[in-house]
Write a protein that holds these residues in place. Structure first.
Motif, PDB file in Angstrom:
ATOM      1  N   VAL A 186      -5.449  10.374   2.177  1.00  0.00           N
ATOM      2  CA  VAL A 186      -4.703   9.038   2.236  1.00  0.00           C
ATOM      3  C   VAL A 186      -3.760   8.675   1.160  1.00  0.00           C
ATOM      4  O   VAL A 186      -4.649   8.873  -0.248  1.00  0.00           O
ATOM      5  N   LYS A 187      -2.673   8.628   0.887  1.00  0.00           N
ATOM      6  CA  LYS A 187      -1.830   7.988  -0.359  1.00  0.00           C
ATOM      7  C   LYS A 187      -1.569   6.742  -0.461  1.00  0.00           C
ATOM      8  O   LYS A 187      -1.014   6.198  -1.336  1.00  0.00           O
ATOM      9  N   GLU A 188      -1.640   6.107   1.117  1.00  0.00           N
ATOM     10  CA  GLU A 188      -1.171   4.522   0.868  1.00  0.00           C
ATOM     11  C   GLU A 188      -1.558   3.716   2.067  1.00  0.00           C
ATOM     12  O   GLU A 188      -2.235   4.149   2.918  1.00  0.00           O
ATOM     13  N   LEU A 189      -2.359   2.773   1.394  1.00  0.00           N
ATOM     14  CA  LEU A 189      -3.419   1.806   2.051  1.00  0.00           C
ATOM     15  C   LEU A 189      -2.708   0.634   2.489  1.00  0.00           C
ATOM     16  O   LEU A 189      -1.940   0.067   1.691  1.00  0.00           O
ATOM     17  N   LEU A 190      -2.594   0.321   3.732  1.00  0.00           N
ATOM     18  CA  LEU A 190      -1.993  -1.073   4.385  1.00  0.00           C
ATOM     19  C   LEU A 190      -3.063  -1.977   4.631  1.00  0.00           C
ATOM     20  O   LEU A 190      -3.944  -1.810   5.423  1.00  0.00           O
ATOM     21  N   ILE A 191      -3.527  -2.912   3.810  1.00  0.00           N
ATOM     22  CA  ILE A 191      -4.450  -3.722   3.701  1.00  0.00           C
ATOM     23  C   ILE A 191      -3.878  -5.036   5.062  1.00  0.00           C
ATOM     24  O   ILE A 191      -3.218  -5.507   4.671  1.00  0.00           O
ATOM     25  N   TYR A 237      -0.169  -9.628   5.828  1.00  0.00           N
ATOM     26  CA  TYR A 237      -0.562 -10.982   6.271  1.00  0.00           C
ATOM     27  C   TYR A 237      -1.406 -11.835   5.123  1.00  0.00           C
ATOM     28  O   TYR A 237      -2.502 -12.361   5.170  1.00  0.00           O
ATOM     29  N   VAL A 238      -0.334 -11.879   4.119  1.00  0.00           N
ATOM     30  CA  VAL A 238      -0.842 -12.784   2.850  1.00  0.00           C
ATOM     31  C   VAL A 238      -0.279 -13.942   2.893  1.00  0.00           C
ATOM     32  O   VAL A 238       0.931 -14.222   3.165  1.00  0.00           O
ATOM     33  N   PRO A 258       4.556  -3.452  -5.392  1.00  0.00           N
ATOM     34  CA  PRO A 258       5.117  -4.837  -5.321  1.00  0.00           C
ATOM     35  C   PRO A 258       5.667  -5.018  -3.990  1.00  0.00           C
ATOM     36  O   PRO A 258       6.952  -5.281  -3.682  1.00  0.00           O
ATOM     37  N   TYR A 259       4.720  -5.592  -3.276  1.00  0.00           N
ATOM     38  CA  TYR A 259       4.809  -5.691  -1.868  1.00  0.00           C
ATOM     39  C   TYR A 259       4.106  -6.671  -1.120  1.00  0.00           C
ATOM     40  O   TYR A 259       2.906  -6.442  -1.226  1.00  0.00           O
ATOM     41  N   LEU A 260       4.567  -7.608  -0.620  1.00  0.00           N
ATOM     42  CA  LEU A 260       3.554  -8.687  -0.021  1.00  0.00           C
ATOM     43  C   LEU A 260       4.191  -9.107   1.335  1.00  0.00           C
ATOM     44  O   LEU A 260       5.610  -9.238   1.560  1.00  0.00           O
ATOM     45  N   ASP A 261       3.467  -8.661   2.464  1.00  0.00           N
ATOM     46  CA  ASP A 261       3.816  -9.242   4.005  1.00  0.00           C
ATOM     47  C   ASP A 261       3.549 -10.453   4.017  1.00  0.00           C
ATOM     48  O   ASP A 261       2.246 -10.702   4.252  1.00  0.00           O
ATOM     49  N   ILE A 262       4.402 -11.298   4.271  1.00  0.00           N
ATOM     50  CA  ILE A 262       4.042 -12.800   4.478  1.00  0.00           C
ATOM     51  C   ILE A 262       4.529 -13.341   5.549  1.00  0.00           C
ATOM     52  O   ILE A 262       5.741 -13.523   6.008  1.00  0.00           O
ATOM     53  N   PRO A 263       3.701 -13.741   6.583  1.00  0.00           N
ATOM     54  CA  PRO A 263       4.216 -14.227   7.916  1.00  0.00           C
ATOM     55  C   PRO A 263       4.651 -15.626   7.883  1.00  0.00           C
ATOM     56  O   PRO A 263       3.832 -16.470   7.223  1.00  0.00           O
ATOM     57  N   LEU A 264       5.708 -15.851   8.348  1.00  0.00           N
ATOM     58  CA  LEU A 264       6.590 -17.013   8.425  1.00  0.00           C
ATOM     59  C   LEU A 264       6.556 -17.284   9.780  1.00  0.00           C
ATOM     60  O   LEU A 264       7.380 -17.033  10.622  1.00  0.00           O
TER      61      LEU A 264
END
Length: 271
Positions: A186-191, A237-238, A258-264
């Motif tokens: 795995v090269k990319e983890l999506l928390i 989901y930050v 540099p990536y934030l998934d922010i639920p609006l």
């Protein structure tokens, strides 16, 4: 080959969000460990599991239609997932399903499978399950679920009623899973979680241990540990807790993506 010697087969349909996908991966891993064969056809399956979503009306309808299709094509169906928390709603439309469980009810699902399709005689050393478990994503990336549920009670959101209060996974277990995933390529983890910023709040940020070192159960400490692995880390989901500023510093230093998934979810003060 006699019927007694045939490997029992299970069909599986996974609907909904990445958190549901991780639940599906966990169930499939346990089924394969028990010796069941996963098949892609209703007609080849001794039983079908439908992992449902129940977040909004359109996906509830999709889940009910999927249950109906599985019932018509196979006849033996176990329902799990978020919509499973509303058993009466499912039974009203599909009264003949074999069993219904709520989300992340792995042990209950397996118990129902064992009841309706008995567990085969199986030597796990002849068909090893990968150390990282069964994954439904391409090899280069994987979802990592660090907690269940949510402590907030937003009026527009039904997730706490389905998945319960915040329940953070021990940080040592999380990091051990990460180690297995990285070893598998795995090269990319999506928390992911329902509220990633709240990770560890329910444990009062208890100090755990990994690789012989104490590690605080928090999103910041987790990110610091992940940063040392040399892979892409994306946070989903930050929500804007004060400590998110510390994570942004890690991004500025190039340690995590540099990536934030922010639920609006809603912009009205009434909610």
């Amino acid at each position: 080959m006699s019927n007694e010697q045939r490997v029992p087969t299970i069909g599986f349909l996974s609907l909904g969000c990445p958190k549901n996908l991780v639940d599906s991966e966990s169930i499939l891993t346990e089924l394969c460990t028990d010796g069941y064969q996963i098949v892609a056809s209703y007609h080849d399956a001794n039983l079908v599991i439908v992992n449902t979503c129940g977040f909004i009306d359109s996906v509830v309808q999709e889940s009910l239609e999927a249950i109906g299709e599985a019932s018509n094509e196979n006849g033996k169906v176990i329902v799990t997932g978020c919509l499973g928390a509303k058993e009466d709603q499912i039974r009203e439309v599909h009264p003949k399903v074999l069993a219904i469980t709520g989300p992340h009810s792995y042990e209950q699902v397996l118990a129902h499978v064992h009841h309706y399709v008995p567990k085969p005689q199986h030597n796990p050393f002849f068909s090893l399950v990968p150390q990282q478990g069964i994954k439904l994503t391409p090899k280069h990336y994987a979802y990592l679920k660090i907690s269940e549920g949510c402590n907030h009670r937003c009026t527009f959101c039904i997730i706490p009623s389905m998945r319960g209060d915040l329940d953070s996974q021990p940080i040592g277990e999380v990091l051990s899973e990460v180690k297995r995933l990285v070893a598998a390529g795995v090269k990319e983890l999506l928390i992911i979680s329902q509220d990633t910023s709240a990770y560890g709040v329910d444990t009062k940020h208890r100090v755990g241990f990994w690789d012989g070192q104490p590690v605080k159960t928090s999103m910041v400490s987790l990110c610091e540990q992940l940063a040392a692995l040399g892979i892409w880390i994306r946070l989903h989901y930050v929500y804007p807790y004060p400590h998110v500023d510390e994570v942004i510093l890690l991004m500025a230093q190039g340690k995590i993506s540099p990536y934030l998934d922010i639920p609006l979810q809603h912009a009205s003060r009434q909610f």
